[in-house]
Design an enzyme around this catalytic site. Sequence first.
Site, PDB file in Angstrom:
ATOM      1  N   CYS A 194       0.822  -1.217   0.000  1.00 47.32           N
ATOM      2  CA  CYS A 194       0.000   0.000   0.000  1.00 47.32           C
ATOM      3  C   CYS A 194       0.853   1.263   0.000  1.00 47.32           C
ATOM      4  O   CYS A 194       0.344   2.358  -0.158  1.00 47.32           O
ATOM      5  CB  CYS A 194      -0.939  -0.005   1.207  1.00 47.32           C
ATOM      6  SG  CYS A 194      -0.099   0.265   2.778  1.00 47.32           S
ATOM      7  N   HIS A 239       0.790  11.551  16.009  1.00 47.74           N
ATOM      8  CA  HIS A 239       0.080  10.821  14.958  1.00 47.74           C
ATOM      9  C   HIS A 239       0.999   9.766  14.335  1.00 47.74           C
ATOM     10  O   HIS A 239       2.142  10.054  13.988  1.00 47.74           O
ATOM     11  CB  HIS A 239      -0.371  11.817  13.880  1.00 47.74           C
ATOM     12  CG  HIS A 239      -0.977  11.188  12.677  1.00 47.74           C
ATOM     13  ND1 HIS A 239      -2.262  10.672  12.673  1.00 47.74           N
ATOM     14  CD2 HIS A 239      -0.483  10.981  11.427  1.00 47.74           C
ATOM     15  CE1 HIS A 239      -2.522  10.182  11.471  1.00 47.74           C
ATOM     16  NE2 HIS A 239      -1.463  10.354  10.696  1.00 47.74           N
ATOM     17  N   HIS A 255      -3.092   5.102  10.404  1.00 56.02           N
ATOM     18  CA  HIS A 255      -4.471   4.638  10.568  1.00 56.02           C
ATOM     19  C   HIS A 255      -4.513   3.117  10.714  1.00 56.02           C
ATOM     20  O   HIS A 255      -3.587   2.418  10.305  1.00 56.02           O
ATOM     21  CB  HIS A 255      -5.323   5.087   9.370  1.00 56.02           C
ATOM     22  CG  HIS A 255      -5.564   6.569   9.356  1.00 56.02           C
ATOM     23  ND1 HIS A 255      -4.695   7.450   8.729  1.00 56.02           N
ATOM     24  CD2 HIS A 255      -6.532   7.325   9.926  1.00 56.02           C
ATOM     25  CE1 HIS A 255      -5.148   8.695   8.902  1.00 56.02           C
ATOM     26  NE2 HIS A 255      -6.252   8.644   9.621  1.00 56.02           N
ATOM     27  N   ASP A 313      -8.744  -4.726   7.292  1.00 56.45           N
ATOM     28  CA  ASP A 313      -8.659  -5.511   6.052  1.00 56.45           C
ATOM     29  C   ASP A 313      -7.306  -6.214   5.924  1.00 56.45           C
ATOM     30  O   ASP A 313      -6.845  -6.496   4.819  1.00 56.45           O
ATOM     31  CB  ASP A 313      -8.887  -4.595   4.843  1.00 56.45           C
ATOM     32  CG  ASP A 313      -7.849  -3.464   4.772  1.00 56.45           C
ATOM     33  OD1 ASP A 313      -6.941  -3.417   5.641  1.00 56.45           O
ATOM     34  OD2 ASP A 313      -7.942  -2.625   3.864  1.00 56.45           O
ATOM     35  N   ARG A 323      -4.671  -4.107   9.929  1.00 51.67           N
ATOM     36  CA  ARG A 323      -3.587  -3.474   9.167  1.00 51.67           C
ATOM     37  C   ARG A 323      -3.300  -2.107   9.781  1.00 51.67           C
ATOM     38  O   ARG A 323      -4.087  -1.182   9.626  1.00 51.67           O
ATOM     39  CB  ARG A 323      -3.973  -3.347   7.689  1.00 51.67           C
ATOM     40  CG  ARG A 323      -2.937  -2.602   6.842  1.00 51.67           C
ATOM     41  CD  ARG A 323      -3.229  -2.750   5.353  1.00 51.67           C
ATOM     42  NE  ARG A 323      -4.521  -2.212   4.950  1.00 51.67           N
ATOM     43  CZ  ARG A 323      -4.701  -0.988   4.430  1.00 51.67           C
ATOM     44  NH1 ARG A 323      -3.682  -0.177   4.232  1.00 51.67           N
ATOM     45  NH2 ARG A 323      -5.925  -0.576   4.104  1.00 51.67           N
ATOM     46  N   CYS A 369      -1.417   0.935   9.345  1.00 53.71           N
ATOM     47  CA  CYS A 369      -0.747   1.616   8.229  1.00 53.71           C
ATOM     48  C   CYS A 369      -0.047   2.843   8.817  1.00 53.71           C
ATOM     49  O   CYS A 369      -0.705   3.780   9.274  1.00 53.71           O
ATOM     50  CB  CYS A 369      -1.824   1.996   7.218  1.00 53.71           C
ATOM     51  SG  CYS A 369      -1.174   2.663   5.705  1.00 53.71           S
TER      52      CYS A 369
END
Length: 175
Positions: A107, A144, A147, A151, A159, A161
């Site tokens: 991704c 931060h 996310h 999935d 996941r 990410c």
Amino acid sequence: MKGAISILIALGLMLASCGQQKSNIQKTEIQKQTGMNTNNDDSGKVVKTDEDWKKFLTPEQYHVLREKGTESPFTGKYYLNKEKGVYVCGACGNELFTSDMKFDSHCGWPSFDKEIAGGKIKTVVDTSFGMVRTEILCGKCGSHLGHLFNDGPTESGMRYCVNSLSLDFKKEDNK
Ligand code: FE
């Protein structure tokens, strides 16, 4: 006599005032030497002002970690990293993921199927950009990270990410 006492009181006040100034100067020097005004409170949380984060992080790190930015996909330094070790928060060093939790997500960002146990990461609902997503933040300093999606292709189905800019990597010592 009264005059002499007044002078003594005045001198005493001046000395006390100097002492106070000196202690403030010493405090500022300590902050300068350590590079920041860090406050690790009793809960282990790392609290810094925006100004201190800016001194401590690169502008790119600051944007992602403190302004919830996202690095461009396929550009991060840990996207293709396959070395053994531990991924920590790029802002405070909190251990977040091990290399065993990383998988090839294709991704464009480093992806993990689980986190190191113990409340290292906190989640909040993110409704920015017209989407409803789960944002992941460092549980220690609130920075931060990225996310969390459900999935994932592994057994956990998750996941994580994560921006490379939100991470540092501690390579396993093979000695
Ligand atoms: Fe952190």
